[in-house]
Design a protein around this motif. Structure first.
Motif, PDB file in Angstrom:
ATOM      1  N   VAL A 186      38.608  11.706  19.081  1.00  0.00           N
ATOM      2  CA  VAL A 186      38.497  12.546  17.894  1.00  0.00           C
ATOM      3  C   VAL A 186      37.412  13.599  18.088  1.00  0.00           C
ATOM      4  CG1 VAL A 186      37.894  12.547  15.424  1.00  0.00           C
ATOM      5  CG2 VAL A 186      39.317  10.712  16.366  1.00  0.00           C
ATOM      6  N   GLU A 187      37.731  14.818  17.701  1.00  0.00           N
ATOM      7  CA  GLU A 187      36.759  15.906  17.696  1.00  0.00           C
ATOM      8  C   GLU A 187      36.873  16.633  16.371  1.00  0.00           C
ATOM      9  OE1 GLU A 187      37.372  18.424  21.062  1.00  0.00           O
ATOM     10  OE2 GLU A 187      37.159  16.792  22.523  1.00  0.00           O
ATOM     11  N   ASN A 188      35.726  16.836  15.730  1.00  0.00           N
ATOM     12  CA  ASN A 188      35.685  17.527  14.443  1.00  0.00           C
ATOM     13  C   ASN A 188      36.630  16.902  13.418  1.00  0.00           C
ATOM     14  OD1 ASN A 188      33.850  19.482  15.494  1.00  0.00           O
ATOM     15  ND2 ASN A 188      35.589  20.557  16.430  1.00  0.00           N
ATOM     16  N   GLY A 189      36.689  15.572  13.447  1.00  0.00           N
ATOM     17  CA  GLY A 189      37.479  14.853  12.465  1.00  0.00           C
ATOM     18  C   GLY A 189      38.968  14.829  12.709  1.00  0.00           C
ATOM     19  N   LYS A 190      39.430  15.320  13.888  1.00  0.00           N
ATOM     20  CA  LYS A 190      40.859  15.361  14.191  1.00  0.00           C
ATOM     21  C   LYS A 190      41.130  14.651  15.518  1.00  0.00           C
ATOM     22  CE  LYS A 190      42.076  18.251  10.786  1.00  0.00           C
ATOM     23  NZ  LYS A 190      43.049  17.934   9.730  1.00  0.00           N
ATOM     24  N   ARG A 191      42.231  13.895  15.544  1.00  0.00           N
ATOM     25  CA  ARG A 191      42.661  13.297  16.807  1.00  0.00           C
ATOM     26  C   ARG A 191      43.105  14.412  17.745  1.00  0.00           C
ATOM     27  NH1 ARG A 191      45.288   8.140  17.700  1.00  0.00           N
ATOM     28  NH2 ARG A 191      45.800   7.983  15.498  1.00  0.00           N
ATOM     29  N   THR A 215      43.942  13.516  10.734  1.00  0.00           N
ATOM     30  CA  THR A 215      42.565  13.433  10.265  1.00  0.00           C
ATOM     31  C   THR A 215      42.072  11.991  10.390  1.00  0.00           C
ATOM     32  OG1 THR A 215      42.888  15.249   8.703  1.00  0.00           O
ATOM     33  CG2 THR A 215      41.032  13.774   8.298  1.00  0.00           C
ATOM     34  N   MET A 216      40.909  11.814  10.992  1.00  0.00           N
ATOM     35  CA  MET A 216      40.360  10.477  11.186  1.00  0.00           C
ATOM     36  C   MET A 216      38.878  10.495  10.839  1.00  0.00           C
ATOM     37  SD  MET A 216      42.266   9.310  14.733  1.00  0.00           S
ATOM     38  CE  MET A 216      42.065   7.567  14.378  1.00  0.00           C
ATOM     39  N   GLU A 217      38.466   9.523  10.053  1.00  0.00           N
ATOM     40  CA  GLU A 217      37.089   9.447   9.592  1.00  0.00           C
ATOM     41  C   GLU A 217      36.347   8.333  10.316  1.00  0.00           C
ATOM     42  OE1 GLU A 217      34.624   8.713   5.403  1.00  0.00           O
ATOM     43  OE2 GLU A 217      36.797   9.101   5.394  1.00  0.00           O
ATOM     44  N   LEU A 218      35.160   8.649  10.803  1.00  0.00           N
ATOM     45  CA  LEU A 218      34.353   7.654  11.500  1.00  0.00           C
ATOM     46  C   LEU A 218      34.055   6.495  10.569  1.00  0.00           C
ATOM     47  CD1 LEU A 218      32.826   7.145  14.208  1.00  0.00           C
ATOM     48  CD2 LEU A 218      30.805   8.134  13.118  1.00  0.00           C
ATOM     49  N   SER A 219      34.334   5.258  11.033  1.00  0.00           N
ATOM     50  CA  SER A 219      34.123   4.075  10.212  1.00  0.00           C
ATOM     51  C   SER A 219      32.664   3.632  10.261  1.00  0.00           C
ATOM     52  CB  SER A 219      35.012   2.933  10.694  1.00  0.00           C
ATOM     53  OG  SER A 219      34.595   2.502  11.983  1.00  0.00           O
ATOM     54  N   GLU A 220      32.328   2.711   9.376  1.00  0.00           N
ATOM     55  CA  GLU A 220      30.978   2.137   9.394  1.00  0.00           C
ATOM     56  C   GLU A 220      30.736   1.409  10.710  1.00  0.00           C
ATOM     57  OE1 GLU A 220      28.205  -0.989   6.777  1.00  0.00           O
ATOM     58  OE2 GLU A 220      30.245  -0.500   6.142  1.00  0.00           O
ATOM     59  N   LEU A 221      31.763   0.739  11.216  1.00  0.00           N
ATOM     60  CA  LEU A 221      31.649   0.080  12.514  1.00  0.00           C
ATOM     61  C   LEU A 221      31.365   1.100  13.605  1.00  0.00           C
ATOM     62  CD1 LEU A 221      32.076  -2.340  14.479  1.00  0.00           C
ATOM     63  CD2 LEU A 221      34.500  -1.727  14.506  1.00  0.00           C
ATOM     64  N   GLY A 222      32.129   2.199  13.613  1.00  0.00           N
ATOM     65  CA  GLY A 222      31.924   3.235  14.620  1.00  0.00           C
ATOM     66  C   GLY A 222      30.524   3.811  14.574  1.00  0.00           C
ATOM     67  N   GLU A 223      30.033   4.040  13.386  1.00  0.00           N
ATOM     68  CA  GLU A 223      28.670   4.563  13.247  1.00  0.00           C
ATOM     69  C   GLU A 223      27.661   3.600  13.853  1.00  0.00           C
ATOM     70  OE1 GLU A 223      27.981   5.263   9.145  1.00  0.00           O
ATOM     71  OE2 GLU A 223      29.250   7.050   9.026  1.00  0.00           O
TER      72      GLU A 223
END
Length: 338
Positions: free
Chosen positions: A140-145, A70-78
């Motif tokens: 990452v797709e749908n929050g998963k690597r 599970t991987m969450e998009l960071s503020e940097l990524g956004e």
């Protein structure tokens, strides 16, 4: 009208010279205006990035790199993706001018597309730093690597005269103490932040087809331990400076690739490996000294004496082997100790 042939020739030459000068002036002005605009773009982006808190990922997760993590998009990524959908992260070498976003075009022309486009996709001689289109880096797709990261991430950038992009990497070659002051690289994906330590920098010939050929940018994964150690020991033989950083099978590698002006197809490579769990990031980096036996590309020896000694003492990365009787296979030091 009425001018002599000589005078007509003189005036024609003068007019051609004026036109040529004007065209050159326009090209030069356009080039430097483009660099100015590029600098404004990246300076603004850097200021915004500095306001974002970057949390370093748990190193145990880095080593596993498991699919379906599970991987969450960071503020940097956004922030990056809001400006360019091809953004895959951000790279910086603390204390240097290397402080830029990274893009990736996942298509057959991906390694050419951003050569002369900036982060906004506009024409720019400076281009933008870009990841090899064949690499997998925190996809990452749908929050998963969805796949493991490539073992060797390759990032390309121009060697700009004003030291922007990868222009300041030349300092590793030209300035003896530069490496010990700047041995670490911070690489952020859109999800996590990673730290790498540089273990080698060297020159290759991009068109080399001789016995010194080493197209290191085309090896993105390793099928075996033997292949891995063959690769990193090729780096060590070419390294312009030696150091105390060790490299082990399973380490994630990062390769920075740019041009070098020492001959037409010269490329400067800076190679690093990921910092391991509970490791001092600077361990081994302060033990740097000039390599007395550098393996250069064959073309280099057209202008320089070939002093490379293939039989000189060389301490390789990986298990050290000892050679026994000619009819017996070599054994590792671990086997010898048993």
């Amino acid at each position: 009208k009425g001018d002599s042939g000589l005078e007509i020739t003189r005036k024609i030459v003068f007019l051609i010279s004026v036109i040529a000068f004007s065209v050159c002036l326009e090209l030069i002005s356009s080039y430097y205006w483009g660099l100015h605009q590029s600098k404004k773009l990246y300076d603004q982006l850097q200021r915004e990035i500095e306001q974002i808190s970057l949390d370093t990922v748990d190193p145990t997760k880095i080593q596993q790199g498991s699919v379906s993590e599970t991987m969450e998009l960071s503020e940097l990524g956004e922030r990056l993706l809001a400006q360019n959908a091809d953004a895959v992260g951000y790279i910086s070498i603390p204390g240097t001018k290397v402080n830029y976003p990274i893009v990736q075009r996942r298509s057959d022309d991906g390694n050419d597309y951003y050569l002369y486009r900036n982060f906004n996709g506009e024409h720019s001689d400076a281009g933008v730093l870009y990841l090899d289109y064949r690499n997998n880096f925190d996809r990452v797709e749908n929050g998963k690597r969805v796949c493991d990261n490539s073992t060797n991430l390759v990032v390309y950038g121009h060697n700009m005269d004003n030291l922007s992009m990868f222009g300041s990497l030349k300092n590793y070659r030209n300035d003896w103490g530069y490496y010990s002051k700047h041995p670490l690289i911070t690489l952020c994906s859109n999800y996590q932040t990673y730290t790498y330590k540089i273990f080698g920098f060297f020159i290759i010939d991009a068109e080399d087809e001789s016995e010194t050929k080493f197209d290191c940018w085309n090896t993105l994964n390793f099928s075996s331990e033997e292949e891995f150690y063959d690769y990193v020991n090729n780096v060590k033989r070419r390294a312009l400076q030696t150091n105390g950083v060790d490299v082990q099978y399973g380490d994630q590698l990062l390769t920075l690739f740019t041009c070098s002006g020492i001959f037409d197809e010269a490329r400067l490579i800076v190679m690093a490996r990921m910092v391991r769990p509970d490791e001092d990031p600077y361990a081994g980096t302060q033990e740097s000294q000039q390599n007395p036996n550098v393996l250069w590309p064959t073309i280099y020896y057209r202008w320089n004496k070939n002093n490379y000694d293939p039989d000189a003492e060389f301490v390789p990365y990986g298990p050290v082997t000892t050679t026994g009787d000619d009819n017996e296979p070599a054994e590792t030091t671990e086997e010898a100790d048993e």
